[in-house]
Design a protein around this motif. Structure first.
Motif, mmCIF file in Angstrom:
data_model
loop_
_atom_site.group_PDB
_atom_site.id
_atom_site.type_symbol
_atom_site.label_atom_id
_atom_site.label_comp_id
_atom_site.label_asym_id
_atom_site.label_seq_id
_atom_site.Cartn_x
_atom_site.Cartn_y
_atom_site.Cartn_z
ATOM 1 N N GLN A 73 34.148 34.970 28.135
ATOM 2 C CA GLN A 73 32.893 35.027 27.383
ATOM 3 C C GLN A 73 31.989 33.828 27.672
ATOM 4 O O GLN A 73 30.801 33.851 27.392
ATOM 5 C CB GLN A 73 33.152 35.148 25.893
ATOM 6 C CG GLN A 73 33.789 33.929 25.268
ATOM 7 C CD GLN A 73 34.144 34.150 23.808
ATOM 8 O OE1 GLN A 73 33.978 35.225 23.276
ATOM 9 N NE2 GLN A 73 34.645 33.111 23.163
ATOM 10 N N PHE A 74 32.540 32.754 28.238
ATOM 11 C CA PHE A 74 31.745 31.588 28.587
ATOM 12 C C PHE A 74 31.573 31.515 30.095
ATOM 13 O O PHE A 74 32.301 30.823 30.787
ATOM 14 C CB PHE A 74 32.395 30.294 28.072
ATOM 15 C CG PHE A 74 32.493 30.246 26.583
ATOM 16 C CD1 PHE A 74 31.358 30.185 25.801
ATOM 17 C CD2 PHE A 74 33.729 30.270 25.960
ATOM 18 C CE1 PHE A 74 31.449 30.142 24.412
ATOM 19 C CE2 PHE A 74 33.827 30.231 24.575
ATOM 20 C CZ PHE A 74 32.680 30.171 23.807
ATOM 21 N N GLY A 75 30.635 32.262 30.619
ATOM 22 C CA GLY A 75 30.332 32.168 32.045
ATOM 23 C C GLY A 75 30.783 33.337 32.871
ATOM 24 O O GLY A 75 30.534 33.371 34.076
ATOM 25 N N GLY A 76 31.492 34.270 32.286
ATOM 26 C CA GLY A 76 31.895 35.453 33.034
ATOM 27 C C GLY A 76 33.062 35.222 33.970
ATOM 28 O O GLY A 76 33.671 34.156 34.004
ATOM 29 N N ASP A 77 33.347 36.242 34.769
ATOM 30 C CA ASP A 77 34.520 36.221 35.650
ATOM 31 C C ASP A 77 34.459 35.143 36.721
ATOM 32 O O ASP A 77 35.487 34.608 37.116
ATOM 33 C CB ASP A 77 34.708 37.586 36.316
ATOM 34 C CG ASP A 77 35.184 38.647 35.345
ATOM 35 O OD1 ASP A 77 35.741 38.287 34.295
ATOM 36 O OD2 ASP A 77 34.985 39.838 35.646
ATOM 37 N N HIS A 78 33.284 34.812 37.213
ATOM 38 C CA HIS A 78 33.206 33.832 38.305
ATOM 39 C C HIS A 78 33.544 32.409 37.847
ATOM 40 O O HIS A 78 33.901 31.573 38.669
ATOM 41 C CB HIS A 78 31.839 33.885 38.993
ATOM 42 C CG HIS A 78 30.704 33.396 38.156
ATOM 43 N ND1 HIS A 78 30.188 34.112 37.101
ATOM 44 C CD2 HIS A 78 29.992 32.246 38.217
ATOM 45 C CE1 HIS A 78 29.203 33.424 36.550
ATOM 46 N NE2 HIS A 78 29.066 32.300 37.206
ATOM 47 N N LEU A 79 33.484 32.134 36.558
ATOM 48 C CA LEU A 79 33.876 30.817 36.039
ATOM 49 C C LEU A 79 35.220 30.842 35.327
ATOM 50 O O LEU A 79 35.744 29.788 34.963
ATOM 51 C CB LEU A 79 32.807 30.292 35.071
ATOM 52 C CG LEU A 79 31.422 30.022 35.651
ATOM 53 C CD1 LEU A 79 30.487 29.525 34.564
ATOM 54 C CD2 LEU A 79 31.491 29.036 36.801
ATOM 55 N N PHE A 80 35.790 32.033 35.143
ATOM 56 C CA PHE A 80 37.041 32.176 34.396
ATOM 57 C C PHE A 80 38.168 31.414 35.089
ATOM 58 O O PHE A 80 38.491 31.656 36.239
ATOM 59 C CB PHE A 80 37.393 33.658 34.274
ATOM 60 C CG PHE A 80 38.705 33.927 33.610
ATOM 61 C CD1 PHE A 80 38.958 33.500 32.323
ATOM 62 C CD2 PHE A 80 39.699 34.620 34.276
ATOM 63 C CE1 PHE A 80 40.159 33.747 31.704
ATOM 64 C CE2 PHE A 80 40.912 34.881 33.669
ATOM 65 C CZ PHE A 80 41.142 34.441 32.382
ATOM 66 N N CYS A 81 38.718 30.448 34.390
ATOM 67 C CA CYS A 81 39.825 29.616 34.881
ATOM 68 C C CYS A 81 39.492 28.925 36.209
ATOM 69 O O CYS A 81 40.370 28.686 37.036
ATOM 70 C CB CYS A 81 41.108 30.432 35.006
ATOM 71 S SG CYS A 81 41.779 30.954 33.417
ATOM 72 N N LEU A 82 38.233 28.589 36.383
ATOM 73 C CA LEU A 82 37.802 27.969 37.635
ATOM 74 C C LEU A 82 38.502 26.635 37.887
ATOM 75 O O LEU A 82 38.775 26.285 39.030
ATOM 76 C CB LEU A 82 36.282 27.794 37.647
ATOM 77 C CG LEU A 82 35.662 27.316 38.953
ATOM 78 C CD1 LEU A 82 36.033 28.245 40.119
ATOM 79 C CD2 LEU A 82 34.153 27.201 38.813
ATOM 80 N N ALA A 83 38.819 25.885 36.838
ATOM 81 C CA ALA A 83 39.532 24.616 37.031
ATOM 82 C C ALA A 83 40.886 24.858 37.700
ATOM 83 O O ALA A 83 41.280 24.114 38.603
ATOM 84 C CB ALA A 83 39.713 23.892 35.700
ATOM 85 N N ALA A 84 41.609 25.898 37.291
ATOM 86 C CA ALA A 84 42.899 26.222 37.912
ATOM 87 C C ALA A 84 42.711 26.657 39.354
ATOM 88 O O ALA A 84 43.494 26.277 40.235
ATOM 89 C CB ALA A 84 43.606 27.312 37.104
ATOM 90 N N VAL A 85 41.678 27.434 39.609
ATOM 91 C CA VAL A 85 41.393 27.882 40.975
ATOM 92 C C VAL A 85 41.100 26.674 41.867
ATOM 93 O O VAL A 85 41.616 26.567 42.987
ATOM 94 C CB VAL A 85 40.213 28.880 40.989
ATOM 95 C CG1 VAL A 85 39.775 29.197 42.414
ATOM 96 C CG2 VAL A 85 40.586 30.158 40.246
ATOM 97 N N LYS A 86 40.277 25.745 41.372
ATOM 98 C CA LYS A 86 39.942 24.536 42.137
ATOM 99 C C LYS A 86 41.193 23.700 42.431
ATOM 100 O O LYS A 86 41.366 23.192 43.548
ATOM 101 C CB LYS A 86 38.928 23.683 41.375
ATOM 102 C CG LYS A 86 37.542 24.266 41.294
ATOM 103 C CD LYS A 86 36.681 23.328 40.454
ATOM 104 C CE LYS A 86 35.333 23.870 40.130
ATOM 105 N NZ LYS A 86 34.570 22.955 39.243
ATOM 106 N N LEU A 87 42.049 23.527 41.418
ATOM 107 C CA LEU A 87 43.272 22.734 41.621
ATOM 108 C C LEU A 87 44.189 23.381 42.654
ATOM 109 O O LEU A 87 44.744 22.694 43.518
ATOM 110 C CB LEU A 87 44.031 22.568 40.304
ATOM 111 C CG LEU A 87 43.591 21.449 39.388
ATOM 112 C CD1 LEU A 87 44.374 21.497 38.083
ATOM 113 C CD2 LEU A 87 43.773 20.097 40.052
ATOM 114 N N ALA A 88 44.364 24.688 42.558
ATOM 115 C CA ALA A 88 45.229 25.386 43.516
ATOM 116 C C ALA A 88 44.683 25.231 44.933
ATOM 117 O O ALA A 88 45.446 25.007 45.886
ATOM 118 C CB ALA A 88 45.360 26.858 43.136
ATOM 119 N N LYS A 89 43.392 25.319 45.064
ATOM 120 C CA LYS A 89 42.763 25.154 46.379
ATOM 121 C C LYS A 89 42.925 23.713 46.870
ATOM 122 O O LYS A 89 43.258 23.473 48.030
ATOM 123 C CB LYS A 89 41.279 25.532 46.301
ATOM 124 C CG LYS A 89 40.586 25.510 47.625
ATOM 125 C CD LYS A 89 39.150 26.005 47.494
ATOM 126 C CE LYS A 89 38.469 25.988 48.844
ATOM 127 N NZ LYS A 89 37.097 26.486 48.772
#
Length: 148
Positions: free
Chosen positions: A94-110
Motif C-alpha cells: 500500500q506504500f508505493g506499490g509492487d515496485h517498492l515492495f520489500c525493495l530493501a531486501a531486494v537491494k541487499l540480496a543484489k
C-alpha cells in the motif's frame, strides 16, 4: 561427535513483523538441527560472519523503498561480502506499490549477490504467509547443501 551447522539470523524490526519472520526461520532451522544465533541489528553483540555456515539478514522497507540506516551500518560491520547470505524482508504494497515492495531486501540480496531470491512478506508472516517462509527456508537449505 557430529558438529552442528551454525546459522545467524540478523534482523531489524520496528513493528515486530520482521522479528516474526526471523522467529519462524529460527524454528525451522532448529528443527533441521542447526545451532542458531539471533542478532537484533543495532542492539546486540558484534558478529563474526566467518563463524556461520549460513547468514540470514532481515529488514523492513521504508521511506519509498529505502533500507534502514541500522541495516546499512550492519553491512559495514560485516565488512565484506560473504557468499552464504540469504535475505528476507517485510513491507507493505500500500506504500508505493509492487515496485517498492520489500525493495530493501531486494537491494541487499543484489548487493551480496545472494544465491537465493529474497523472501518478501506483506506485513506479518503469521497465518497465510507462514507457508512462504517455510518454503523459502527449505529452498535455501536445499541449495546451501548443494553449494557447500
Amino acid at each position: 561427535m557430529v558438529s552442528k551447522l551454525k546459522a545467524l539470523i540478523a534482523y531489524l524490526s520496528y513493528s515486530g513483523n520482521t522479528k516474526e519472520v526471523a522467529e519462524l526461520i529460527e524454528e525451522q532451522l532448529l528443527e533441521e538441527g542447526f545451532f542458531v544465533e539471533k542478532h537484533r541489528i543495532g542492539i546486540d553483540f558484534p558478529i563474526r560472519p566467518e563463524n556461520y555456515d549460513l547468514i540470514f539478514i532481515g529488514t523492513f522497507t521504508w521511506n519509498k523503498g529505502a533500507t534502514p540506516d541500522e541495516v546499512k551500518d550492519f553491512v559495514l560491520e560485516i565488512g565484506y561480502k560473504p557468499d552464504n547470505i540469504a535475505v528476507f524482508g517485510t513491507g507493505e504494497t500500500q506504500f508505493g506499490g509492487d515496485h517498492l515492495f520489500c525493495l530493501a531486501a531486494v537491494k541487499l540480496a543484489k548487493f551480496y549477490k545472494s544465491k537465493w531470491e529474497p523472501l518478501k512478506i506483506e506485513q506479518s508472516p503469521r497465518g497465510s504467509q507462514e507457508k512462504y517462509v517455510k518454503k523459502w527456508v527449505e529452498e535455501v537449505l536445499q541449495d546451501a547443501k548443494r553449494f557447500a
